[in-house]
Design a protein around this motif. Sequence first.
Motif, PDB file in Angstrom:
ATOM      1  N   SER A  71      -2.936  -8.570   5.734  1.00  0.00           N
ATOM      2  CA  SER A  71      -3.088  -7.148   6.039  1.00  0.00           C
ATOM      3  C   SER A  71      -2.728  -6.864   7.497  1.00  0.00           C
ATOM      4  CB  SER A  71      -4.528  -6.685   5.773  1.00  0.00           C
ATOM      5  OG  SER A  71      -4.755  -6.413   4.415  1.00  0.00           O
ATOM      6  N   SER A 311      -7.795  -9.628  -3.144  1.00  0.00           N
ATOM      7  CA  SER A 311      -7.052  -8.374  -3.002  1.00  0.00           C
ATOM      8  C   SER A 311      -7.524  -7.388  -4.057  1.00  0.00           C
ATOM      9  CB  SER A 311      -5.544  -8.603  -3.157  1.00  0.00           C
ATOM     10  OG  SER A 311      -5.032  -9.430  -2.148  1.00  0.00           O
ATOM     11  N   GLY A 322      -5.045  -1.369   3.336  1.00  0.00           N
ATOM     12  CA  GLY A 322      -4.989  -2.516   4.231  1.00  0.00           C
ATOM     13  C   GLY A 322      -6.329  -2.937   4.788  1.00  0.00           C
ATOM     14  N   GLN A 345      -5.261  -3.795  -0.584  1.00  0.00           N
ATOM     15  CA  GLN A 345      -3.829  -4.042  -0.396  1.00  0.00           C
ATOM     16  C   GLN A 345      -2.945  -3.443  -1.482  1.00  0.00           C
ATOM     17  OE1 GLN A 345      -4.050  -8.346  -0.055  1.00  0.00           O
ATOM     18  NE2 GLN A 345      -4.083  -8.231   2.176  1.00  0.00           N
TER      19      GLN A 345
END
Length: 391
Positions: A71, A311, A322, A345
Motif C-alpha cells: 500500500s 487484503s 490503501g 486495497q
Amino acid sequence: MSACTTPPGPANVATGQTPPASKPVPAKPATPDTKDGKDAQAPTLTPVIFSALPGWGRDDMRAAWPAFMASCNVLAKRPDWKESCTIARQVNADSDKAIRQFFEAFFVPNQVVAPDGATSGLVTGYYEPLLHGARKRGGPYQTPLYKVPDDLVTVDLSSVYPELKNMRLRGKLVGKKVVPYATRADIERATSVVGKELMWVDDEVEAFFLQVQGSGRVQLTDTQETVRVAYADQNGYPYKSIGRYLVDKGELTMSQASAQGIKAWIAGHPTRKDELFNANPSYVFFKEERLPDPKVGPKGALGVPLTPQRSVAIDSRFVPLGAPLFLATTQANSDIPMQRLVMAQDTGGAIRGPIRVDYFFGFGAEAAENAGRMKQSGQVWVLLPKQAPTR
C-alpha cells in the motif's frame, strides 16, 4: 475485484468528533448506480486507543506487513502518508513487536460508525478462481470471455466537472449522445463483441462467477499454460446479486444463498440458468496478464497485488483506498473470532456502504470454499496517520 467497477480515490469522510462531511456523490455509469435511489451519507470515524481493538495484541503483525508496504508504494506519494510510509522502510519486518510499535506510534485507529449509528456491517469473501479453457473455440470450450468492445465509451466526468472526481460514465455513442450500453442479456447477441473473444472456457457457471470475483486464472489446454484474466472494464450497470434474486423469489433462504447454494440451485434448475444470470445486468470484460509467479495475487483497485487474507475490498466513498484497517469478525460460517490487520486495497461493484468489507481469501479450492460461505457480521477501524488532516 469481486465484480470490480472503476477504482475510486480516497473517500471524503469525517474524523474525530467533527460532524459528518458533506454527502459524497456515488459513481454513476450510463445506467444509474444508486441503491434504492438514495444518495450515500458519510459515516463518522471515531478515534479510539489501540487497546480498544479486540484482538489487536494477538494478531501477527508480520503477516500483515508485506500488504502494508505494498500500500505504501502508492500512499507514500500523498503528503499525509509520506512520513509514516518513509519511516516504515526502516522497521524490522521480522519483528512483530517492532511492527506493532510502529503502528501504535504513528497511527490512530478510528472506528467506522454508519450514519444511522450502527457499528457493525457485512463481511463477505472473494477469491481468485481457476477455470479451464482454450484460445480457440472447440470441444467443451464454448463459453467466451470477452475483451473490452470497441464501442464501449468511458467518460471521466471530473475532466469537465472537478467536483465529480472519481465518477465515470459508461455507455455507447448513438449519434452525438451517450446512451446506456447493452445489458448482460444483450451483450452476447451484440455484434460489437464478435471477434472480441479473449479465450473460451468449459463452464458457463464458472465464467459467471469469474465476473463476480473480478479476476482469475485460466489453465489453457491447447497451449499448456496458465494465464491470469484481469478486470479490464464493465458495461456500466450496477451489480445485482443473483443470491438476493433467488431469496426474493422464494427459491432459497438467506442462509442458503452462498456460492455453493447458488451453484446447487443452478444444477437443479438448468433451464432457468439464463433467467438467473440475466438478473444481474452488469457484465465484466477482461484482459490477459502473464503469471510469472503463481504466489503473487491479482492487482486490486489500488494497483498493487492483493495479499491473501490481508487484503480487502471496501467502498472507497467512505474508507480511504490503501489504508490499513483492523477487522473484527468471525471465520466463514462460524462463531470463531477473526480479528486482524488488513489493507483496503480493492473495491467492488457489490461492496456498497461504510461498514462493508469483502475479504480476499486467495487462490485455490480452500479459498473458494471459504469465500463462498463468508457472510459474517463485523466491525471496522481505519488506521490513519497521526499527522493526517481531518477529512
